[in-house]
Design a protein around this motif. Sequence first.
Motif, PDB file in Angstrom:
ATOM      1  N   HIS A 221       0.983  -0.981  -0.006  1.00 35.11           N
ATOM      2  CA  HIS A 221       0.178  -0.093  -0.091  1.00 35.11           C
ATOM      3  C   HIS A 221       0.925   1.304   0.192  1.00 35.11           C
ATOM      4  CE1 HIS A 221      -2.338  -3.316   1.506  1.00 35.11           C
ATOM      5  NE2 HIS A 221      -3.565  -2.575   1.361  1.00 35.11           N
ATOM      6  N   ASP A 222       1.002   1.864  -0.986  1.00 35.60           N
ATOM      7  CA  ASP A 222       1.906   2.832  -1.452  1.00 35.60           C
ATOM      8  C   ASP A 222       1.698   4.248  -0.644  1.00 35.60           C
ATOM      9  OD1 ASP A 222       3.540   1.516  -3.789  1.00 35.60           O
ATOM     10  OD2 ASP A 222       1.285   1.634  -4.548  1.00 35.60           O
ATOM     11  N   PRO A 223       2.840   4.991  -0.370  1.00 34.33           N
ATOM     12  CA  PRO A 223       2.624   6.452   0.027  1.00 34.33           C
ATOM     13  C   PRO A 223       1.804   7.029  -0.736  1.00 34.33           C
ATOM     14  CG  PRO A 223       4.899   5.613   0.020  1.00 34.33           C
ATOM     15  CD  PRO A 223       4.223   4.624  -0.548  1.00 34.33           C
TER      16      PRO A 223
ATOM     17  N   ALA B   5      -9.108  -0.664  -0.279  1.00 33.49           N
ATOM     18  CA  ALA B   5      -8.231  -1.479  -0.911  1.00 33.49           C
ATOM     19  C   ALA B   5      -8.911  -2.795  -1.205  1.00 33.49           C
ATOM     20  CB  ALA B   5      -7.178  -1.850  -0.079  1.00 33.49           C
ATOM     21  N   SER B   6      -8.544  -3.825  -2.208  1.00 28.30           N
ATOM     22  CA  SER B   6      -8.900  -5.196  -2.499  1.00 28.30           C
ATOM     23  C   SER B   6      -7.902  -5.964  -2.131  1.00 28.30           C
ATOM     24  CB  SER B   6      -9.412  -5.219  -3.858  1.00 28.30           C
ATOM     25  OG  SER B   6     -10.339  -4.346  -4.252  1.00 28.30           O
ATOM     26  N   TYR B   7      -8.040  -7.179  -1.742  1.00 28.52           N
ATOM     27  CA  TYR B   7      -7.103  -8.358  -1.790  1.00 28.52           C
ATOM     28  C   TYR B   7      -7.854  -9.729  -2.384  1.00 28.52           C
ATOM     29  CZ  TYR B   7      -5.998  -4.977   1.662  1.00 28.52           C
ATOM     30  OH  TYR B   7      -5.661  -3.643   2.517  1.00 28.52           O
TER      31      TYR B   7
ATOM     32  N   THR C  21       4.630   9.814  -4.687  1.00 23.63           N
ATOM     33  CA  THR C  21       3.324   9.216  -3.876  1.00 23.63           C
ATOM     34  C   THR C  21       2.542   8.390  -5.060  1.00 23.63           C
ATOM     35  OG1 THR C  21       2.165  11.553  -4.267  1.00 23.63           O
ATOM     36  CG2 THR C  21       3.169  10.954  -2.266  1.00 23.63           C
ATOM     37  N   TYR C  22       1.781   7.560  -4.500  1.00 23.38           N
ATOM     38  CA  TYR C  22       0.933   6.756  -5.702  1.00 23.38           C
ATOM     39  C   TYR C  22      -0.135   7.651  -6.422  1.00 23.38           C
ATOM     40  CZ  TYR C  22      -1.742   3.236  -7.581  1.00 23.38           C
ATOM     41  OH  TYR C  22      -2.500   2.424  -8.447  1.00 23.38           O
ATOM     42  N   ASP C  23      -0.274   7.362  -7.749  1.00 24.96           N
ATOM     43  CA  ASP C  23      -1.207   8.117  -8.386  1.00 24.96           C
ATOM     44  C   ASP C  23      -1.649   7.193  -9.776  1.00 24.96           C
ATOM     45  OD1 ASP C  23      -2.714  10.102  -9.140  1.00 24.96           O
ATOM     46  OD2 ASP C  23      -1.320  11.035 -10.518  1.00 24.96           O
TER      47      ASP C  23
END
Length: 156
Positions: A108-110, A116-118, A148-150
């Motif tokens: 799970h990124d900065p 979220a899905s798993y 950061t995550y985009d």
Amino acid sequence: MIIGPNISKEFLSDLKEGQLQQCGIDLKLDKIYKISGNGSIDFSNEKRVLPEHVLIFDSEKDEKIDLECGIYVVKINEKMKIPENLAGFVLPRSTFLRMGVTFYTAVHDPGYEGYASYLMHVMNPVTMYKYAKIAQIVFFEVKNPNGTYDGIYNKK
Ligand SMILES: O=c1ccn([C@H]2C[C@H](O)[C@@H](COP(=O)(O)OP(=O)(O)OP(=O)(O)O)O2)c(=O)[nH]1
């Protein structure tokens, strides 16, 4: 070092009493999907195609579901918003492992924000009730993150 739950609880919405663990936070089941069809992926993601996710359980409407052995995608109930200097890692509750069920999870990124899905692997049939606590998230500091995550899963 793990960021303790008295700090990391601020990164998650819809927490109820009883979700804070000693070093992480339990996450609740929201939806369960069956995977239908094939995926496709290449280096650049140009050819990325996700298979269809067919909804079979929704905690908002359904009480419980009896699951046969197989693989499923689960979506969690908490919306998370990860600070730009932290990352989250999710592990199954040991209770699920003792029942023959596990969850496969990624980083799970900065900066990631969303539900979220798993991947859930049911190796022994299980009954799951709405909003069951399924897995635990722990947060770590990232030194010198590369932005950061985009990506495509942000704000989903
Ligand atoms: O098990 C996981 C792990 C992460 N995430 C969320 C948080 C993470 O920040 C985001 C993207 O994860 P990742 O970077 O692994 O995805 P990708 O397949 O590389 O997608 P992208 O191309 O958007 O980077 O998805 C999940 O929903 N499930």
